[in-house]
Design a protein around this motif. Sequence first.
Motif, PDB file in Angstrom:
ATOM      1  N   ILE A 184       0.834  -1.206   0.000  1.00  0.00           N
ATOM      2  CA  ILE A 184       0.000   0.000   0.000  1.00  0.00           C
ATOM      3  C   ILE A 184       0.870   1.259   0.000  1.00  0.00           C
ATOM      4  CG2 ILE A 184      -2.003  -1.075   1.071  1.00  0.00           C
ATOM      5  CD1 ILE A 184      -1.132   0.162   3.737  1.00  0.00           C
ATOM      6  N   GLY A 185       2.119   1.103  -0.382  1.00  0.00           N
ATOM      7  CA  GLY A 185       2.986   2.252  -0.567  1.00  0.00           C
ATOM      8  C   GLY A 185       3.604   2.820   0.691  1.00  0.00           C
ATOM      9  N   LEU A 186       3.739   2.004   1.749  1.00  0.00           N
ATOM     10  CA  LEU A 186       4.314   2.469   3.010  1.00  0.00           C
ATOM     11  C   LEU A 186       5.634   1.763   3.279  1.00  0.00           C
ATOM     12  CD1 LEU A 186       1.084   2.433   5.226  1.00  0.00           C
ATOM     13  CD2 LEU A 186       1.966   4.293   3.795  1.00  0.00           C
ATOM     14  N   ASP A 187       6.519   2.409   4.048  1.00  0.00           N
ATOM     15  CA  ASP A 187       7.777   1.753   4.403  1.00  0.00           C
ATOM     16  C   ASP A 187       7.587   0.858   5.618  1.00  0.00           C
ATOM     17  OD1 ASP A 187       7.801   3.363   6.703  1.00  0.00           O
ATOM     18  OD2 ASP A 187       9.291   4.768   5.899  1.00  0.00           O
ATOM     19  N   ALA A 188       8.657   0.282   6.128  1.00  0.00           N
ATOM     20  CA  ALA A 188       8.562  -0.674   7.234  1.00  0.00           C
ATOM     21  C   ALA A 188       8.034  -0.045   8.514  1.00  0.00           C
ATOM     22  CB  ALA A 188       9.933  -1.296   7.495  1.00  0.00           C
ATOM     23  N   ASN A 189       8.102   1.286   8.612  1.00  0.00           N
ATOM     24  CA  ASN A 189       7.600   1.993   9.790  1.00  0.00           C
ATOM     25  C   ASN A 189       6.185   2.528   9.591  1.00  0.00           C
ATOM     26  OD1 ASN A 189      10.010   1.746  11.386  1.00  0.00           O
ATOM     27  ND2 ASN A 189      10.956   3.319  10.088  1.00  0.00           N
ATOM     28  N   GLY A 190       5.550   2.118   8.495  1.00  0.00           N
ATOM     29  CA  GLY A 190       4.183   2.551   8.233  1.00  0.00           C
ATOM     30  C   GLY A 190       4.081   3.979   7.738  1.00  0.00           C
ATOM     31  N   ALA A 193       5.560   7.647   1.381  1.00  0.00           N
ATOM     32  CA  ALA A 193       6.698   8.273   0.701  1.00  0.00           C
ATOM     33  C   ALA A 193       6.646   9.786   0.868  1.00  0.00           C
ATOM     34  CB  ALA A 193       6.664   7.903  -0.781  1.00  0.00           C
ATOM     35  N   ASP A 194       7.771  10.446   0.632  1.00  0.00           N
ATOM     36  CA  ASP A 194       7.834  11.900   0.747  1.00  0.00           C
ATOM     37  C   ASP A 194       6.746  12.550  -0.097  1.00  0.00           C
ATOM     38  OD1 ASP A 194       9.989  11.657   2.406  1.00  0.00           O
ATOM     39  OD2 ASP A 194      11.502  12.100   0.843  1.00  0.00           O
ATOM     40  N   GLY A 195       6.060  13.513   0.488  1.00  0.00           N
ATOM     41  CA  GLY A 195       4.989  14.197  -0.215  1.00  0.00           C
ATOM     42  C   GLY A 195       3.657  13.489  -0.119  1.00  0.00           C
ATOM     43  N   MET A 196       3.631  12.320   0.545  1.00  0.00           N
ATOM     44  CA  MET A 196       2.401  11.533   0.704  1.00  0.00           C
ATOM     45  C   MET A 196       2.058  11.418   2.195  1.00  0.00           C
ATOM     46  SD  MET A 196       1.539   9.913  -2.375  1.00  0.00           S
ATOM     47  CE  MET A 196       2.333   9.606  -3.960  1.00  0.00           C
ATOM     48  N   THR A 197       0.783  11.203   2.479  1.00  0.00           N
ATOM     49  CA  THR A 197       0.332  10.983   3.858  1.00  0.00           C
ATOM     50  C   THR A 197      -0.684   9.852   3.880  1.00  0.00           C
ATOM     51  OG1 THR A 197       0.593  13.330   4.400  1.00  0.00           O
ATOM     52  CG2 THR A 197      -0.758  12.007   5.889  1.00  0.00           C
ATOM     53  N   TYR A 198      -0.435   8.849   4.721  1.00  0.00           N
ATOM     54  CA  TYR A 198      -1.418   7.775   4.855  1.00  0.00           C
ATOM     55  C   TYR A 198      -2.422   8.163   5.940  1.00  0.00           C
ATOM     56  CZ  TYR A 198      -3.713   3.311   5.346  1.00  0.00           C
ATOM     57  OH  TYR A 198      -4.670   2.323   5.379  1.00  0.00           O
ATOM     58  N   GLY A 233       0.149  11.585  -7.240  1.00  0.00           N
ATOM     59  CA  GLY A 233       0.545  10.295  -7.765  1.00  0.00           C
ATOM     60  C   GLY A 233       0.107   9.114  -6.919  1.00  0.00           C
ATOM     61  N   SER A 234      -0.710   9.342  -5.897  1.00  0.00           N
ATOM     62  CA  SER A 234      -1.157   8.236  -5.041  1.00  0.00           C
ATOM     63  C   SER A 234      -1.984   7.232  -5.828  1.00  0.00           C
ATOM     64  CB  SER A 234      -1.996   8.775  -3.875  1.00  0.00           C
ATOM     65  OG  SER A 234      -2.597   7.709  -3.158  1.00  0.00           O
ATOM     66  N   THR A 235      -1.686   5.962  -5.637  1.00  0.00           N
ATOM     67  CA  THR A 235      -2.466   4.892  -6.275  1.00  0.00           C
ATOM     68  C   THR A 235      -3.418   4.237  -5.289  1.00  0.00           C
ATOM     69  OG1 THR A 235      -0.700   3.288  -5.797  1.00  0.00           O
ATOM     70  CG2 THR A 235      -0.645   4.407  -7.944  1.00  0.00           C
ATOM     71  N   ASN A 236      -3.496   4.806  -4.068  1.00  0.00           N
ATOM     72  CA  ASN A 236      -4.358   4.279  -3.009  1.00  0.00           C
ATOM     73  C   ASN A 236      -5.208   5.421  -2.460  1.00  0.00           C
ATOM     74  OD1 ASN A 236      -5.408   2.532  -1.025  1.00  0.00           O
ATOM     75  ND2 ASN A 236      -3.787   3.066   0.430  1.00  0.00           N
ATOM     76  N   PRO A 237      -6.156   5.939  -3.266  1.00  0.00           N
ATOM     77  CA  PRO A 237      -6.918   7.130  -2.878  1.00  0.00           C
ATOM     78  C   PRO A 237      -7.734   6.904  -1.605  1.00  0.00           C
ATOM     79  CG  PRO A 237      -7.947   6.039  -4.743  1.00  0.00           C
ATOM     80  CD  PRO A 237      -6.624   5.377  -4.543  1.00  0.00           C
ATOM     81  N   THR A 278     -11.193  16.836  -2.888  1.00  0.00           N
ATOM     82  CA  THR A 278      -9.862  16.560  -3.410  1.00  0.00           C
ATOM     83  C   THR A 278      -8.998  15.940  -2.317  1.00  0.00           C
ATOM     84  OG1 THR A 278      -8.978  18.719  -2.755  1.00  0.00           O
ATOM     85  CG2 THR A 278     -10.043  18.565  -4.923  1.00  0.00           C
ATOM     86  N   ALA A 279      -7.893  15.328  -2.730  1.00  0.00           N
ATOM     87  CA  ALA A 279      -6.983  14.722  -1.762  1.00  0.00           C
ATOM     88  C   ALA A 279      -6.433  15.760  -0.798  1.00  0.00           C
ATOM     89  CB  ALA A 279      -5.836  14.026  -2.504  1.00  0.00           C
ATOM     90  N   ASP A 280      -6.129  16.962  -1.302  1.00  0.00           N
ATOM     91  CA  ASP A 280      -5.610  18.028  -0.443  1.00  0.00           C
ATOM     92  C   ASP A 280      -6.638  18.432   0.609  1.00  0.00           C
ATOM     93  OD1 ASP A 280      -3.213  18.069  -1.756  1.00  0.00           O
ATOM     94  OD2 ASP A 280      -3.701  19.783  -3.032  1.00  0.00           O
ATOM     95  N   GLU A 281      -7.911  18.492   0.235  1.00  0.00           N
ATOM     96  CA  GLU A 281      -8.964  18.861   1.181  1.00  0.00           C
ATOM     97  C   GLU A 281      -9.090  17.807   2.279  1.00  0.00           C
ATOM     98  OE1 GLU A 281     -12.131  21.455  -1.443  1.00  0.00           O
ATOM     99  OE2 GLU A 281     -12.124  19.281  -1.693  1.00  0.00           O
ATOM    100  N   ILE A 282      -8.990  16.533   1.893  1.00  0.00           N
ATOM    101  CA  ILE A 282      -9.071  15.452   2.867  1.00  0.00           C
ATOM    102  C   ILE A 282      -7.889  15.511   3.828  1.00  0.00           C
ATOM    103  CG2 ILE A 282      -9.008  12.959   3.192  1.00  0.00           C
ATOM    104  CD1 ILE A 282     -11.668  13.900   2.192  1.00  0.00           C
ATOM    105  N   ALA A 283      -6.696  15.679   3.286  1.00  0.00           N
ATOM    106  CA  ALA A 283      -5.498  15.742   4.123  1.00  0.00           C
ATOM    107  C   ALA A 283      -5.579  16.901   5.096  1.00  0.00           C
ATOM    108  CB  ALA A 283      -4.259  15.866   3.245  1.00  0.00           C
ATOM    109  N   LYS A 284      -6.045  18.059   4.626  1.00  0.00           N
ATOM    110  CA  LYS A 284      -6.160  19.243   5.483  1.00  0.00           C
ATOM    111  C   LYS A 284      -7.179  19.009   6.589  1.00  0.00           C
ATOM    112  CE  LYS A 284      -6.994  24.225   5.305  1.00  0.00           C
ATOM    113  NZ  LYS A 284      -7.366  25.385   4.433  1.00  0.00           N
ATOM    114  N   ALA A 285      -8.290  18.356   6.246  1.00  0.00           N
ATOM    115  CA  ALA A 285      -9.324  18.090   7.249  1.00  0.00           C
ATOM    116  C   ALA A 285      -8.808  17.174   8.346  1.00  0.00           C
ATOM    117  CB  ALA A 285     -10.552  17.468   6.572  1.00  0.00           C
TER     118      ALA A 285
END
Length: 296
Positions: A184-190, A193-198, A233-237, A278-285
């Motif tokens: 799901i695009g996360l590293d071993a620490n969950g 990637a840079d510029g992304m937020t799970y 570029g997220s493939t896991n919206p 949008t993804a930005d609106e969700i992240a901000k919320a």
Amino acid sequence: MSLGGDDGYGGDYGQDPIRTGGASPRGHLTRTHLPEGDDDPFAPPRRGTTRPGKPSRNLVTVVGVVVLLIAAIAFANRDDGKNSSDSGTDNDSNTSANSRATAPTGERPVEGKDDATGIASGFAKTEQGAQSAAANYAVALGSADMLNRDRRHGIVSQAFTSAAAGPLQGKLDQAYSTETLRKIGLDANGKAADGMTYISRTVPVGTKITKYATGTATVAVWCTGVFGTVGEGSTNPVTNDWITMTLKLRWTGNDWKAESFSQQDGPAPVNSDRTASTADEIAKAVEEYGGFTYAR
């Protein structure tokens, strides 16, 4: 965040533990969520059907309730010209707590909160306390913190009995393996990637007691939530799901602690045609809106 099936710890941890959408079983949906201690005892009445040309019985009820509420607020705030200096009495001493429009009612839901995990603690040894504990534990178990090993261990240690915590931590470590997180695009620490937020946030909608005895309780928590990765570029919206998490609780150490949990999909409502943000609106919320302590 889906953790699997009904083996008492959330299912088969050889499978993908990251939730992929779903819903949860029916219950008596009376859970109220409070912004750290304030409750709202009022809920909107259900809409009924109407015959052409006739107001529905439910509509008349709604109007009646609104009128009564307006009258009650006006009465509570009226100035009748009398005060302690006029009458020689102390108004506060002659007014019961129940007559104050904004007075809190019921038992205090929690006594404190764990500093490390933020999980509420000190629940009452009652059905009400067990439901409050289950709702707060469900929020923690469905959070993004579960993808980080250290934070996950802290959550499990806080929410579960000492006997259950050790084995469960091992199972969850296997479930949240490096390979699973990588998918799901996360590293071993969950971490994304840079510029992304799970994002993974679980919101209880209601709870019900399915079994209760002295010192033990089984509570079903109906939840909705949002999960996914935001960023260019997220493939896991980010999407949402509906689940029911069932927790078996035991009274130990003067608090309710979980012994096991399981999860199933639903019940889920029909999706609306509302335009997705949008993804930005969700992240901000998610960044700006804090969570709640949940209380019966």
